[in-house]
Design an enzyme around this catalytic site. Structure first.
Site, PDB file in Angstrom:
ATOM      1  N   ARG A  84       1.008  -1.038  -0.112  1.00  0.00           N
ATOM      2  CA  ARG A  84      -0.162  -0.088   0.030  1.00  0.00           C
ATOM      3  C   ARG A  84       0.896   1.046  -0.099  1.00  0.00           C
ATOM      4  NH1 ARG A  84      -2.169  -0.281   6.348  1.00  0.00           N
ATOM      5  NH2 ARG A  84      -0.166   0.323   7.344  1.00  0.00           N
ATOM      6  N   THR A  91       3.046   4.244   1.195  1.00  0.00           N
ATOM      7  CA  THR A  91       3.876   4.294   2.385  1.00  0.00           C
ATOM      8  C   THR A  91       4.494   5.671   2.459  1.00  0.00           C
ATOM      9  OG1 THR A  91       5.882   3.577   1.275  1.00  0.00           O
ATOM     10  CG2 THR A  91       4.491   1.801   2.359  1.00  0.00           C
ATOM     11  N   TRP A 111      13.930   3.040  -9.656  1.00  0.00           N
ATOM     12  CA  TRP A 111      13.140   2.889 -10.861  1.00  0.00           C
ATOM     13  C   TRP A 111      14.064   2.997 -12.333  1.00  0.00           C
ATOM     14  CZ3 TRP A 111       9.634  -0.704 -11.233  1.00  0.00           C
ATOM     15  CH2 TRP A 111       8.732  -0.682 -10.157  1.00  0.00           C
ATOM     16  N   SER A 140       7.818  -2.390 -17.467  1.00  0.00           N
ATOM     17  CA  SER A 140       6.556  -1.465 -17.380  1.00  0.00           C
ATOM     18  C   SER A 140       5.248  -1.964 -16.519  1.00  0.00           C
ATOM     19  CB  SER A 140       6.199  -0.919 -18.797  1.00  0.00           C
ATOM     20  OG  SER A 140       5.248   0.104 -18.801  1.00  0.00           O
ATOM     21  N   HIS A 190       5.770  -1.893 -13.049  1.00  0.00           N
ATOM     22  CA  HIS A 190       5.688  -0.493 -12.229  1.00  0.00           C
ATOM     23  C   HIS A 190       4.407  -0.229 -12.331  1.00  0.00           C
ATOM     24  CE1 HIS A 190       7.623   3.632 -12.374  1.00  0.00           C
ATOM     25  NE2 HIS A 190       7.019   3.340 -11.465  1.00  0.00           N
ATOM     26  N   ARG A 207      -0.997   8.218 -12.866  1.00  0.00           N
ATOM     27  CA  ARG A 207       0.218   7.505 -12.805  1.00  0.00           C
ATOM     28  C   ARG A 207      -0.128   6.079 -13.922  1.00  0.00           C
ATOM     29  NH1 ARG A 207       2.530   6.153  -6.819  1.00  0.00           N
ATOM     30  NH2 ARG A 207       2.657   8.199  -5.820  1.00  0.00           N
ATOM     31  N   CYS A 233      12.795   1.467   1.652  1.00  0.00           N
ATOM     32  CA  CYS A 233      11.522   1.343   2.427  1.00  0.00           C
ATOM     33  C   CYS A 233      11.261  -0.266   2.790  1.00  0.00           C
ATOM     34  CB  CYS A 233      10.489   1.946   1.956  1.00  0.00           C
ATOM     35  SG  CYS A 233       8.713   1.361   2.576  1.00  0.00           S
ATOM     36  N   CYS A 258       8.267  -1.662   0.926  1.00  0.00           N
ATOM     37  CA  CYS A 258       8.460  -1.498  -0.389  1.00  0.00           C
ATOM     38  C   CYS A 258       9.238  -2.490  -0.859  1.00  0.00           C
ATOM     39  CB  CYS A 258       8.810  -0.181  -0.742  1.00  0.00           C
ATOM     40  SG  CYS A 258       7.514   1.393  -0.500  1.00  0.00           S
TER      41      CYS A 258
END
Length: 538
Positions: A194, A196, A207, A251, A254, A283, A380, A383
Site C-alpha cells: 500500500r 507508504t 526505478w 513497465s 511498475h 500514474r 523502505c 516496499c
C-alpha cells in the site's frame, strides 16, 4: 519599502487569481483519457494471442481462488534476508539499502501524526515477522519451513544433484530459505502492499536503474490512436518481440505497483485508507501503454500458473501434515486449472523460437536477475519486501513459461528443472499473481468510478456549472483582497506597535533604576506569607 511591497503584491494579483482558479479546475475536473472508460477489447500487443477480454474474464474466475490461497499457511509466510547489505549499486551516497536509510518525506510531514508518516507507514506490522522458532502456534510449521534444502519436489523423484544446465535457467536468484540461513519469515497478509510515502529522488533512482537494465533497443511505445492497444513508433518498428518483452515486463510491474498504491492510499486529512482516483489516473489510467503492459504481465504470469497443473502431483507443500498438504495441493490445482480454462492465454511458443532469439535468452536472464538484485536498494522496508517478492515472482514465471514443457512426462529435463523449484519461488509466484489479479480488479473499479463521474458531470445543467465557477472566482477574489488588507494594516500598525514596545521596555528599565522592582518584590513576598499564615490558621 511599503510602495515596493505593495507594487509587487498588486502586480502578482492577476497571476494569483489565475493559478488559484486553475488549481480548482484541476481538482474539480479530472482529466481522463478518451478511451479509458470503454471496456477494452482486441489483442494485447506482444501477448502472443491473449486479449483484454480474456484477461478480465480469467480474473473474474480466479480472483476468489487466489485471494484464498495467499492466506494459507504455505503462501502467507515469505522467508528472506530483508536487511542484508546486498545492494549492487556501489555509490552509497546516492542510494541506501539498509534499515536505517532515511526515506524522502513531504515538507510538512513533521506536522502529521506519527501513524501517517512515511517512516511509520513503511514499517512492518507489529509481531508480523519472526524466525522459525517463534511462528504463530496455529500455523503448521512444515508448511512454512522446508528442511529438504528448500526444494518442493517429493523426496522420491528428487535427484541427488541438480544439473548445471537447470540451475543456469533461473531468471533471478531465489531467496535462500534453507534452515539456518540469515533471514526472517514475514507474514504477508499482515503487511499489505500500500501507500507508504516512499517517493522522491531515491525512489525515482531505483526505478531508473531498473529500466536501465533494458538495453535491447526498445524504449516504449507511442499511443497514436488513443486506444489501449498502443502503436509502436518508427524507432521501435524493427525491434523483435524478445527485446520488447523485457520493457513490457518492467513497465507492467511498475504499473501494477502504482495501481496498488493508489487503490490503498492514505488520506492524511481524514486518516482513512481508500482508493485515490486522481493518483491512479495520473500514474496509470491516462497512459494506455502502461495499462496494456499491466494486462500483458497478467497474461504471462497466469500462463505460468496454468502450467503448474501438470507438475502438481510431484510437489510437497506440508510434508509433516497430510491434511494441510492435500488441502494446499487441491487449492493450487484448482487455481491452475481455472487459469488454464481460457485456451492459451499466452502462447510462449512464439517467443525465443528462432536461432537469433535464443541467443538473446541468456542476456535476458542475466539482466532480469540484476533487476531482482536492485530491489535490495529500496529504502523502505515494506516496499523492499514487495519489490523482492514481485521481482522473484516474475523471474519464476519466466522460468516456468519459457523453460518448462507443457507435458512433464515427455520432457525429463523439465521434471529435473522442477525438482530444483524452491518454496520461496512458488510463494513469490502465487503472491505476484495475486498482486496482478488485484490490479486488474482495481482497474475495473476505477473505470466504473470515472465513468460515473463523467456521466454526472455531463448531466449537470450549464447554468449550475457557471454559477459554481462564478462562486469560486468570488471566493478567491475575496481571499486576495483580505491578503492585501492584512499587508496594508500591518504597515499602518507598525509605528504604533513600535511605540508600545518602547514604552514597555522603558518602564522596566526605569523601575530598575529607581529601585522600584526590589520594593515590589518585597511587597509580593509579604503578601504571599500573609496568605499562607491565614490558610494555616484556617
Amino acid at each position: 519599502m511599503l510602495l515596493t511591497n505593495l507594487a509587487v503584491l498588486l502586480l502578482s494579483f492577476p497571476s494569483r487569481i489565475t493559478s488559484s482558479l486553475l488549481s480548482n479546475k484541476e481538482n474539480a475536473e479530472l482529466f481522463v483519457h478518451p478511451n479509458f472508460c470503454a471496456v477494452p477489447n482486441g489483442d494485447i500487443q506482444d501477448a502472443c494471442g491473449s486479449t483484454f477480454e480474456a484477461v478480465e474474464n480469467t480474473n473474474h474466475r480466479v480472483r476468489p481462488l487466489v485471494a484464498d490461497l495467499v492466506n494459507t499457511d504455505f503462501f502467507k509466510y515469505y522467508y528472506l534476508d530483508l536487511y542484508g547489505d546486498n545492494c549492487p549499486i556501489a555509490d552509497d551516497s546516492a542510494t541506501c539499502g539498509n534499515r536505517a536509510c532515511a526515506v524522502d518525506t513531504v515538507d510538512n510531514e513533521s506536522d502529521l501524526p506519527e501513524i501517517w508518516r512515511a517512516s511509520y507507514l513503511g514499517k512492518f506490522a507489529k509481531n508480523s515477522f519472526s524466525t522459525e522458532t517463534n511462528i504463530d502456534d496455529d500455523v503448521e510449521l512444515s508448511c512454512v519451513t522446508n528442511g529438504n534444502d528448500g526444494v518442493l519436489f517429493d523426496s522420491g523423484p528428487v535427484p541427488n544433484k541438480i544439473s548445471k544446465d537447470c540451475t543456469n535457467k533461473n531468471y533471478c536468484t531465489p531467496e535462500d530459505d534453507r534452515v539456518g540461513t540469515d533471514g526472517v519469515y514475514v507474514s504477508l497478509p499482515d503487511n499489505p502492499e500500500r501507500y507508504t510515502g516512499y517517493s522522491g529522488p531515491h525512489a525515482n533512482m531505483i526505478w531508473e536503474s531498473v529500466y536501465n537494465e533494458n538495453c535491447f533497443g526498445y524504449s516504449g511505445e507511442a499511443a497514436g490512436d488513443g486506444s489501449l492497444e498502443a502503436n509502436a513508433d518508427d524507432a521501435n518498428k524493427d525491434v523483435c518481440i524478445e527485446q520488447r518483452l523485457f520493457y513490457r515486463l518492467i513497465s507492467g510491474m511498475h504499473s501494477s505497483v502504482s495501481t496498488h498504491l493508489c487503490y490503498s492510499y492514505l488520506n492524511t486529512t481524514t486518516g482513512v485508507w481508500g482508493p485515490n482516483v486522481d493518483c491512479f489516473m495520473s500514474r496509470v489510467g491516462n497512459h494506455p501503454e502502461r495499462l496494456t503492459n499491466l494486462y500483458f504481465n497478467y497474461a504471462l504470469v497466469s500462463r505460468a500458473i496454468a502450467k503448474l497443473r501438470n507438475y502438481i502431483d510431484d510437489l510437497e507443500f506440508c510434508p509433516e501434515s497430510t491434511g494441510y498438504d492435500q488441502a494446499t495441493r487441491r487449492q493450487v490445482l484448482q487455481l491452475a486449472r481455472s487459469a488454464n480454462a481460457a485456451p492459451h492465454i499466452f502462447n510462449e511458443t512464439l517467443v525465443f523460437s528462432t536461432p537469433e532469439a535464443l541467443l538473446l535468452k541468456e542476456e535476458f536472464r542475466n539482466r532480469f536477475s540484476k533487476v531482482n538484485d536492485l530491489m535490495d536498494c529500496v529504502g523502505c522496508d515494506r516496499c523492499r519486501l514487495w519489490g523482492k517478492i514481485q521481482a522473484a515472482g516474475y523471474g519464476t514465471a519466466l522460468k516456468i513459461v519459457f523453460e518448462l514443457s507443457e507435458n512433464a512426462i515427455e520432457d525429463p529435463q523439465s521434471r529435473e528443472l522442477m525438482a530444483g523449484l524452491r518454496r520461496s519461488e512458488l510463494v513469490s509466484l502465487v503472491n505476484t499473481f495475486d498482486r496482478l489479479s488485484k490490479s486488474i480488479e482495481a482497474v475495473e473499479y476505477f473505470r466504473a468510478v470515472v465513468k460515473t463521474e463523467l456521466e454526472q458531470s455531463q448531466t449537470t445543467p450549464p447554468q449550475k456549472l457557471e454559477t459554481k465557477k462564478k462562486g469560486e472566482f468570488e471566493r478567491e477574489l475575496g481571499n486576495v483582497i483580505d491578503a492585501v488588507k492584512f499587508v496594508l494594516r500591518s504597515y499602518i500598525d507598525f509605528p504604533k506597535n513600535l511605540w508600545y514596545l518602547f514604552l514597555e521596555n522603558a518602564i522596566v528599565y526605569w523601575n530598575q533604576l529607581i529601585g522600584r522592582d526590589k520594593h515590589l518584590a518585597q511587597e509580593r513576598w509579604r503578601l504571599n506569607n500573609r496568605v499562607e499564615r491565614i490558610n494555616l490558621d484556617l
